[in-house]
Design a protein around this motif. Structure first.
Motif: not given
Length: 405
Positions: A75-87
């Protein structure tokens, strides 16, 4: 053909030719706006049903957490790349300076090859890491902006249908990006002898082996943006559009121009081409967005767009192409020397001409289609077969859903 007021509730509005330019659009779909098939929606329904069941063990609870995450990321496609980026960012800032992990991540997060005692930066393999990391950043930013900002904005502007919302979100995001990158590029150009689209400086002090911080940031940032666009497009994450082949060709040529101009030090020429693309894309995206919200400004802005497209994509690009024929050999040194990185020679001239010429051919094809839309408008025609993509997609979705029932 009314462009002023939105249609009455329940009335299917036939898309106007003005501003509804499906051809010549360089915007690739995002993950948020990609086509969601009935099968993907069924999988979503299955996940929701699984979440509503009562877990009987700790392992089942853990499984439900994973299912919940998958549904949330759907539903919120930003979560995946966001988690990788923040990590990656957290690891970079928390790791000790000088450690192998810190230095490895620094290659992608920070600009490399600063020349001590100057404001200049050189080039090297670390620049690939930078482009890769910021392609991830652009993926996150695009998905986050579309999901959390532009989708609610579309509803607030009266854009209700899902397919039309997708187009609105894509074009509004493109407006935001090019609205920043275009002026930024012009500001960088204003500090160089290139202002205003002077071609002779391309060759006078060639090779341009170093650039200042803002120039390098802009150039590699643009590379990251186009790489991200090209990856999404090449994966065909949604139904190919009318000009899919031309769009793929345009992106391939653009990536080739970016890499060749950077590697072989034709970055000043690359900057000029970048700007012509960004500014013209800004007017294109605004024109399309105005059409989606049925604005009174659609028609006058469409005419402004056509004029800007011809001036930027053709007059200025042909001026650059002409300089490759007339100044490339006669201005500055003319030799191939790998030791001094002097590549302005007999082999690079036809390559540069071919790449910019190929880009011009694609732009010329799009100009033909844009002028055809303009001619139909001036004649007062609104052909019955002139349908907007969102209407086509809605009908295809309905057919697909019936097949899967």
């Amino acid at each position: 053909m009314s462009l002023a007021a939105p249609p009455p509730e329940g009335h299917r509005r036939r898309g106007s030719s003005v501003g509804n330019i499906d051809l010549g659009d360089n915007t690739s779909p995002s993950l948020t706006t990609m086509y969601r098939s009935p099968s993907s929606r069924k999988r979503s329904d299955a996940r929701i049903a699984q979440l509503s069941s009562t877990p009987e063990s700790d392992l089942a609870v853990a499984g439900k957490i994973w299912v919940a995450f998958r549904e949330l990321a759907y539903r919120h496609t930003w979560i995946g790349p966001g988690l990788v980026m923040v990590s990656l960012l957290a690891t970079f800032f928390l790791s000790p300076a000088g450690s192998a992990v810190h230095e490895t991540l620094a290659r992608g997060i920070l600009l490399s090859y600063h020349i001590p005692g100057t404001d200049q930066y050189g080039k090297g393999v670390n620049d690939f890491y930078f482009v890769f990391f910021y392609s991830l950043v652009f993926t996150f930013l695009r998905e986050f902006i579309m999901t959390c900002i532009l989708k609610p904005l579309a509803s607030a502007c009266g854009v209700r249908r899902e397919a039309k919302q997708k187009r609105f979100m894509e074009q509004t995001y493109a407006t935001l990006y090019t609205g920043c990158s275009g002026p930024f590029g012009l500001w960088i150009m204003s500090k160089l002898p290139l202002w205003y689209f002077e071609t002779t400086p391309f060759y006078t002090n060639y090779p341009h082996k170093t650039n200042d911080f803002y120039f390098k940031l802009y150039y590699l940032g643009q590379a990251a943006y186009w790489v991200q666009q090209t990856v999404v497009l090449s994966l065909q994450l949604e139904k190919p559009r009318k000009d899919f082949k031309e769009l793929v060709l345009h992106h391939i040529i653009t990536i080739a121009l970016i890499w060749c101009s950077y590697r072989f030090h034709f970055t000043w020429m690359g900057l000029a081409v970048y700007i012509t693309m960004d500014v013209s894309d800004f007017f294109l995206s605004v024109s399309k967005t105005l059409n989606y919200v049925n604005s009174r400004l659609t028609t006058p802005f469409f005419l402004v767009f056509v004029a800007s497209w011809i001036y930027l994509r053709h007059y200025l690009n042909l001026k650059i192409l002409w300089s490759v024929l007339t100044e490339f050999r006669t201005v500055g040194e003319w030799e191939l020397n790998w030791d001094t990185q002097q590549y302005k020679c007999w082999i690079s001239q036809p390559i540069v001409f071919f790449l910019i010429g190929a880009l011009q051919l694609v732009n010329g094809y799009w100009l033909f289609l844009i002028l055809r839309i303009l001619a139909r408008y001036l004649k007062g025609d609104n052909p019955s077969d002139e349908r907007s993509d969102d209407e086509e997609e809605e009908e295809e979705e309905q057919v697909e859903e019936k097949k899967n029932q």
